[in-house]
Design a protein around this motif. Structure first.
Motif, mmCIF file in Angstrom:
data_model
loop_
_atom_site.group_PDB
_atom_site.id
_atom_site.type_symbol
_atom_site.label_atom_id
_atom_site.label_comp_id
_atom_site.label_asym_id
_atom_site.label_seq_id
_atom_site.Cartn_x
_atom_site.Cartn_y
_atom_site.Cartn_z
ATOM 1 N N GLU A 192 -27.998 25.116 -17.236
ATOM 2 C CA GLU A 192 -28.564 23.707 -16.079
ATOM 3 C C GLU A 192 -29.885 24.868 -16.279
ATOM 4 O O GLU A 192 -30.631 24.264 -15.456
ATOM 5 C CB GLU A 192 -27.917 24.217 -14.730
ATOM 6 C CG GLU A 192 -28.294 23.357 -14.310
ATOM 7 C CD GLU A 192 -26.936 23.658 -12.343
ATOM 8 O OE1 GLU A 192 -26.875 22.566 -12.212
ATOM 9 O OE2 GLU A 192 -26.498 24.864 -12.575
ATOM 10 N N ASN A 193 -30.062 26.067 -15.702
ATOM 11 C CA ASN A 193 -31.093 27.160 -15.212
ATOM 12 C C ASN A 193 -32.157 26.779 -16.217
ATOM 13 O O ASN A 193 -33.171 27.120 -16.286
ATOM 14 C CB ASN A 193 -30.858 28.500 -14.755
ATOM 15 C CG ASN A 193 -30.408 28.362 -13.453
ATOM 16 O OD1 ASN A 193 -30.960 27.628 -12.397
ATOM 17 N ND2 ASN A 193 -29.273 29.046 -13.057
ATOM 18 N N SER A 263 -29.818 34.562 -12.508
ATOM 19 C CA SER A 263 -29.993 32.096 -13.567
ATOM 20 C C SER A 263 -28.775 32.586 -14.560
ATOM 21 O O SER A 263 -28.643 31.317 -13.842
ATOM 22 C CB SER A 263 -31.666 31.974 -13.848
ATOM 23 O OG SER A 263 -31.790 32.937 -15.641
ATOM 24 N N SER A 267 -25.891 28.862 -9.473
ATOM 25 C CA SER A 267 -26.448 27.057 -10.206
ATOM 26 C C SER A 267 -27.819 27.300 -9.704
ATOM 27 O O SER A 267 -28.453 27.795 -9.498
ATOM 28 C CB SER A 267 -25.552 26.194 -8.729
ATOM 29 O OG SER A 267 -26.250 26.335 -7.215
ATOM 30 N N LYS A 268 -28.545 26.078 -10.330
ATOM 31 C CA LYS A 268 -29.623 26.113 -10.638
ATOM 32 C C LYS A 268 -30.499 25.755 -8.522
ATOM 33 O O LYS A 268 -31.313 26.198 -8.380
ATOM 34 C CB LYS A 268 -30.066 24.089 -11.323
ATOM 35 C CG LYS A 268 -31.662 24.512 -10.916
ATOM 36 C CD LYS A 268 -31.227 22.592 -12.000
ATOM 37 C CE LYS A 268 -33.090 22.265 -12.220
ATOM 38 N NZ LYS A 268 -33.306 21.465 -13.311
ATOM 39 N N PHE A 271 -30.605 29.547 -7.890
ATOM 40 C CA PHE A 271 -31.269 30.076 -7.980
ATOM 41 C C PHE A 271 -32.411 30.149 -7.259
ATOM 42 O O PHE A 271 -33.886 30.194 -7.144
ATOM 43 C CB PHE A 271 -31.065 30.133 -9.286
ATOM 44 C CG PHE A 271 -32.511 31.470 -10.542
ATOM 45 C CD1 PHE A 271 -32.229 31.840 -10.354
ATOM 46 C CD2 PHE A 271 -33.688 30.004 -10.825
ATOM 47 C CE1 PHE A 271 -33.474 32.555 -10.600
ATOM 48 C CE2 PHE A 271 -34.434 31.127 -11.291
ATOM 49 C CZ PHE A 271 -34.286 31.983 -11.113
#
Length: 315
Positions: A192-193, A263, A267-268, A271
Motif C-alpha cells: 500500500e505504501n 512504512s 497504514s498509508k 505514514f
C-alpha cells in the motif's frame, strides 16, 4: 571539577562566546526550567564556528528552537512507532495462536520456538512467566481474569504487557514458518505504501524492527535524537530503499532510514500523517533559523537536502 555557576554567570559565559541573548530575564527562566546542560551541551554546537565560539549571528532563541524541534520529532516518531507496535503485536499474537491452537501457555514452552536459539528462548519464557506470576493476583488485570476463569492466559492477552523489545525478541526466535507468515502479513502495509507488489523476508523484518526499537527507546527516554545512529544498518530492501534513494552501500541506521522503515509497519494514512507532520515541523524550524540553514539540521538526521520542500502525502 566543574564549578557551580549561577544563571547570570551562565548567561555571561554564553555572551563571552559570542551568542546573542536579547532578553536575559527570559533566558534565565528558560535555562532554569529546561536544564542548561541539555540545551547548551546538546544543541548549541550546531551554531558554533569553533569550540566555545558561536557564529556571528547565532542566537539563544535559535538553540531553543532546535531543542524544541528535536522534542517534536521524538513525539511524532514515537506516536508512529506506537501504531507500528500495535500492528505487529496483533499480527504476531494471531499467527502464534494459529500455530499452537488449543495448547495452553504455548509461549512458555521452549519447543514453540526455534530450536537453534535455546538460550535466547529461555530468557523470553522466563520473563513471560514472571509477568503472569506477578499479575495473576491483581484483580484489575486481564491476566488475573484469564488465569482464574479460563486456566490459561492467551498470547493475545499477554502481549499487552510486553515491551516493544520483548516483542522483537519473541519474533526473532520464532520458527521460520511463523516468521514467514508475519512478514507476509506486513505486505498489506508495504504494498500500500510503496504502491507495488514485493516480497519481504523475516531477516529484513527483524532487522527493521531492531532499528525501530532503538529509535523508540531514544524517544521514550527523551534523549537527543539529533545525530543518533542505530547499532547496525537495516537490511537492504530494494523495493523500499530505492524509492528513498538509499543504495545497497548507503548507511541505513540514521533517523531518516528508520522513518522510511516505518512504512512497512503502518497504514498509508498513518505514514502520510507521520510524513506530513515532520515536514510541517521542518518548515516551521526553517523560518526560525538565521545563522545556519535547515539543511544543516536535515543532514544530521539523515534526511536529504531540501526534503521539507517536497509536497505532502495525501491523507
Amino acid at each position: 571539577m566543574k564549578k557551580y555557576k549561577t544563571l547570570d554567570e551562565q548567561i555571561e559565559l554564553l555572551r563571552e562566546r559570542g551568542l546573542t541573548i536579547t532578553d536575559a530575564s527570559k533566558t534565565k527562566r528558560y535555562i532554569l526550567t529546561n536544564n542548561y546542560y541539555n540545551i547548551i551541551n546538546g544543541y548549541s554546537k550546531y551554531f558554533c564556528s569553533s569550540p566555545n565560539k558561536y557564529l556571528p549571528s547565532a542566537t539563544f532563541d535559535e538553540i531553543c528552537n532546535l531543542y524544541y524541534f528535536d522534542k517534536e520529532m521524538k513525539n511524532t516518531l514515537f506516536q508512529a512507532i506506537l501504531e507500528a507496535e500495535g500492528h505487529i503485536k496483533s499480527i504476531m499474537a494471531y499467527r502464534f495462536s494459529e500455530a499452537y491452537q488449543n495448547k495452553k501457555y504455548a509461549y512458555l514452552d521452549i519447543n514453540s520456538y526455534d530450536s537453534k536459539k535455546i538460550l535466547d528462548v529461555s530468557f523470553i519464557t522466563s520473563k513471560l512467566f514472571k509477568i503472569i506470576n506477578n499479575k495473576k493476583t491483581k484483580k484489575s488485570t486481564s491476566i488475573h481474569h484469564y488465569y482464574n476463569n479460563h486456566g490459561d492466559v492467551p498470547i493475545w492477552v499477554i502481549v499487552d504487557y510486553l515491551e516493544f523489545g520483548d516483542i522483537v525478541s519473541l519474533i526473532e526466535n520464532l520458527p521460520v514458518n511463523i516468521q514467514n507468515k508475519i512478514s507476509r502479513d506486513l505486505l498489506s502495509f508495504i504494498n500500500e505504501n510503496l504502491n507495488q507488489e514485493c516480497t519481504f523476508t523475516p531477516e529484513q523484518m527483524v532487522s527493521f524492527l531492531k532499528n525501530i526499537r532503538e529509535i523508540r527507546n531514544i524517544c521514550a527516554h527523551n534523549n537527543r535524537l539529533l545525530e543518533f545512529t542505530c547499532k547496525s544498518d537495516a537490511k537492504f530492501f530494494d523495493n523500499l530503499h530505492s524509492q528513498y534513494n538509499l543504495a545497497p552501500n548507503s548507511r541505513r541506521r540514521n533517523v531518516y532510514s528508520t522513518f522510511c522503515l516505518l512504512s512497512c509497519f503502518i497504514s498509508k494514512i498513518e505514514f502520510a500523517k507521520l510524513n506530513n507532520t515532520i515536514r510541517k515541523r521542518m518548515r516551521t524550524l526553517d523560518k526560525k533559523l538565521s545563522s545556519i540553514t535547515i539543511n544543516t539540521i536535515l543532514d544530521k538526521y539523515g534526511f536529504p537536502k531540501d526534503w521539507h520542500e517536497r509536497g505532502p502525502l495525501s491523507q
